[in-house]
Design a protein around this motif. Structure first.
Motif, PDB file in Angstrom:
ATOM      1  N   ASP A  36       0.956  -1.222   0.140  1.00 44.37           N
ATOM      2  CA  ASP A  36       0.107   0.217  -0.175  1.00 44.37           C
ATOM      3  C   ASP A  36       0.801   1.274   0.161  1.00 44.37           C
ATOM      4  O   ASP A  36       0.283   2.261   0.565  1.00 44.37           O
ATOM      5  CB  ASP A  36      -0.889  -0.134   1.220  1.00 44.37           C
ATOM      6  N   ARG A  37       1.987   0.839  -0.624  1.00 45.77           N
ATOM      7  CA  ARG A  37       2.997   2.388  -0.623  1.00 45.77           C
ATOM      8  C   ARG A  37       2.443   3.486  -1.439  1.00 45.77           C
ATOM      9  O   ARG A  37       1.714   3.244  -2.333  1.00 45.77           O
ATOM     10  CB  ARG A  37       4.339   1.788  -1.066  1.00 45.77           C
ATOM     11  N   LYS A  38       2.878   4.550  -1.185  1.00 45.75           N
ATOM     12  CA  LYS A  38       2.624   5.776  -1.995  1.00 45.75           C
ATOM     13  C   LYS A  38       3.533   5.958  -3.078  1.00 45.75           C
ATOM     14  O   LYS A  38       3.338   6.611  -4.061  1.00 45.75           O
ATOM     15  CB  LYS A  38       2.208   7.173  -1.338  1.00 45.75           C
ATOM     16  N   THR A  39       4.824   5.638  -2.763  1.00 42.89           N
ATOM     17  CA  THR A  39       5.943   5.911  -3.706  1.00 42.89           C
ATOM     18  C   THR A  39       6.731   4.640  -3.729  1.00 42.89           C
ATOM     19  O   THR A  39       6.745   3.829  -2.786  1.00 42.89           O
ATOM     20  CB  THR A  39       6.886   6.965  -2.979  1.00 42.89           C
ATOM     21  N   LYS A  60      12.490   7.833  -6.855  1.00 48.90           N
ATOM     22  CA  LYS A  60      11.231   7.776  -6.251  1.00 48.90           C
ATOM     23  C   LYS A  60      10.247   7.981  -7.289  1.00 48.90           C
ATOM     24  O   LYS A  60      10.304   8.904  -7.948  1.00 48.90           O
ATOM     25  CB  LYS A  60      10.860   8.772  -5.102  1.00 48.90           C
ATOM     26  N   ASP A  62       6.204   8.008  -7.989  1.00 44.88           N
ATOM     27  CA  ASP A  62       4.823   8.158  -7.197  1.00 44.88           C
ATOM     28  C   ASP A  62       3.774   7.170  -7.741  1.00 44.88           C
ATOM     29  O   ASP A  62       3.562   6.981  -8.924  1.00 44.88           O
ATOM     30  CB  ASP A  62       4.638   9.813  -7.586  1.00 44.88           C
ATOM     31  N   LEU A  63       3.327   6.601  -6.840  1.00 40.99           N
ATOM     32  CA  LEU A  63       2.388   5.450  -7.105  1.00 40.99           C
ATOM     33  C   LEU A  63       0.899   6.122  -7.000  1.00 40.99           C
ATOM     34  O   LEU A  63      -0.128   5.324  -7.423  1.00 40.99           O
ATOM     35  CB  LEU A  63       2.528   4.198  -6.337  1.00 40.99           C
ATOM     36  N   GLY A  64       0.603   7.412  -6.500  1.00 39.27           N
ATOM     37  CA  GLY A  64      -0.769   7.939  -6.838  1.00 39.27           C
ATOM     38  C   GLY A  64      -1.262   7.518  -5.585  1.00 39.27           C
ATOM     39  O   GLY A  64      -2.104   7.450  -5.005  1.00 39.27           O
TER      40      GLY A  64
END
Length: 64
Positions: A36-39, A60, A62-64
């Protein structure tokens, strides 16, 4: 050394690195291997066998 041959070969290699790296990153994101990472912290290490080259690029995504 033929500059044109060198430049074309280098560009072909770098294109392959870029395309295959993007495919692998997209695959792990699609398969849910990032949790559940954001980056996503990424690192590329470039070496050339038989030389002292070691170039590291970190970043990095960004996975949104």
């Amino acid at each position: 050394m033929n500059e044109d041959t060198f430049n074309m070969s280098l560009r072909k290699f770098l294109k392959q690195v870029g395309v295959t790296s993007q495919q692998q990153i997209e695959k792990i994101v699609r398969e849910g291997d990032v949790g559940d990472r954001k980056t996503l912290d990424v690192k590329v290490v470039l070496t050339a066998e038989g030389t002292g080259l070691e170039h590291i690029v970190e970043g990095k995504i960004d996975l949104g």
